[in-house]
Scaffold this motif. Structure first.
Motif, PDB file in Angstrom:
ATOM      1  N   ARG A 156      15.408  21.255   0.192  1.00 57.99           N
ATOM      2  CA  ARG A 156      15.283  21.739   1.563  1.00 57.99           C
ATOM      3  C   ARG A 156      15.388  23.270   1.543  1.00 57.99           C
ATOM      4  N   ASP A 168      21.699  18.146  -5.467  1.00 58.97           N
ATOM      5  CA  ASP A 168      20.240  18.096  -5.474  1.00 58.97           C
ATOM      6  C   ASP A 168      19.708  18.882  -6.664  1.00 58.97           C
ATOM      7  N   HIS A 185      22.124  17.147  -1.112  1.00 59.33           N
ATOM      8  CA  HIS A 185      21.366  16.262  -0.239  1.00 59.33           C
ATOM      9  C   HIS A 185      22.170  16.021   1.050  1.00 59.33           C
ATOM     10  N   PRO A 186      21.537  15.474   2.098  1.00 61.16           N
ATOM     11  CA  PRO A 186      22.282  15.165   3.326  1.00 61.16           C
ATOM     12  C   PRO A 186      23.471  14.232   3.117  1.00 61.16           C
ATOM     13  N   ASP A 187      23.447  13.410   2.055  1.00 56.48           N
ATOM     14  CA  ASP A 187      24.582  12.524   1.771  1.00 56.48           C
ATOM     15  C   ASP A 187      25.631  13.201   0.896  1.00 56.48           C
ATOM     16  N   ALA A 188      25.513  14.525   0.693  1.00 56.54           N
ATOM     17  CA  ALA A 188      26.476  15.367  -0.037  1.00 56.54           C
ATOM     18  C   ALA A 188      26.398  15.217  -1.551  1.00 56.54           C
ATOM     19  N   PHE A 242      19.325  24.399   0.495  1.00 57.78           N
ATOM     20  CA  PHE A 242      20.468  23.513   0.331  1.00 57.78           C
ATOM     21  C   PHE A 242      20.594  23.082  -1.129  1.00 57.78           C
ATOM     22  N   TRP A 258      10.807  20.383   1.374  1.00 57.27           N
ATOM     23  CA  TRP A 258      11.816  19.384   1.735  1.00 57.27           C
ATOM     24  C   TRP A 258      12.584  18.907   0.505  1.00 57.27           C
TER      25      TRP A 258
END
Length: 277
Positions: A23, A196, A190-193, A187, A20
């Motif tokens: 990811r 990472d 991160h999900p918030d763009a 990825f 995770w």
């Protein structure tokens, strides 16, 4: 006549979550043996020394951190490639236009790619579709030893058991062994763009045999549209109504869509007269 079976719809039961942070997911048997062989055959006589993007200028340069050879195959250049592209889009839930062409890579004995990020450090490359958000790495061959994909910053690097079948390089992080037909998806954002840093990854040196792989980079925005803008100097209208909207004052009222923002081209730059034709 031999004909490959269509496999555009992916099977989620073959997908395993590896990590995770970053990811990362592994799809067992994403490609058939015939598809792997087809991609390798497309590339065999067209390979050139692999390049890297310069962090300052964004230009492609040679570097000892990447010693493989490779080439890009055209999107939908044949039925097999088109089907693979469609299957990637189905798995990632990202449109095909956001992706670059598939790059075929060949690693011989001792060849490697030092740990690096797939997101960009320079503004020039960020303008072409924005950051790379997803990488799909497809293994086209088995490797006798070495050639693993390693994530040095992964949260799982200390708990993954490793025996002598793993290379020393692979023991420096969470690692994935190349297996013909498997695909690794990870990825870079991160999900918030935001970028990472856990997505740092590399290709360990090949110790026995050779390694073939196919890489698909997918951006946060349309890569095809960005290439069209770049080729025209960014001076085009994407919609036939752009002149009318410009007359109605939309260039000032809706500047993000009409003119664009930092790192993103607008849809009516020509009519808004923000560039030279």
């Amino acid at each position: 006549m031999f004909r490959l079976q269509k496999k555009s719809v992916f099977d989620p039961t073959r997908v395993t979550q590896l990590s995770w942070n970053p990811r990362a997911f592994l799809y067992k048997g994403f490609l058939s043996d015939e598809e792997c062989d087809h991609l390798m055959n497309l590339a065999r006589d067209k390979l050139e020394k692999s390049m890297v993007a310069d962090n300052e200028s964004g230009k492609s340069i040679e570097s000892e951190v990447r010693t493989s050879s490779g080439m890009f195959i055209g999107k939908a250049q044949d039925e097999i490639v088109d089907d693979i592209e469609a299957r990637i889009a189905a798995w990632t839930f990202l449109p095909q236009e956001n992706g670059e062409s598939i790059q075929i890579l060949h690693y011989e004995h001792g060849q490697k790619y030092e740990p690096h990020f797939d997101y960009f450090h320079d503004k020039a490359n960020q303008e072409l579709g924005g950051h790379r958000v997803v990488t799909v790495l497809m293994y086209l061959s088995n490797v006798g030893k070495g050639g693993e994909t390693v994530f040095p910053n992964s949260e799982g690097k200390t708990i993954q058991p490793k025996d002598d079948s793993w290379s020393d390089c692979a023991k420096n992080g969470y690692a994935v062994k190349p297996q013909k037909g498997d695909a690794l998806l990870f990825f870079s954002l991160h999900p918030d763009a935001t970028t990472d840093t856990n997505s740092l990854h590399g290709s360990c040196p090949v110790i026995e045999g050779e390694k073939w792989s196919a890489t698909k980079w997918i951006h946060v925005r349309s890569f095809e549209k960005s290439l069209k803008h770049a080729g025209s100097g960014g001076c085009i209208d994407e919609n036939e109504n752009c002149p009318l909207w410009a007359k109605a004052g939309e260039c000032e009222k809706n500047p993000v869509y009409m003119v664009g923002s930092e790192g993103s081209y607008g849809s009516c730059r020509k009519s808004c007269k923000v560039c030279s034709s």
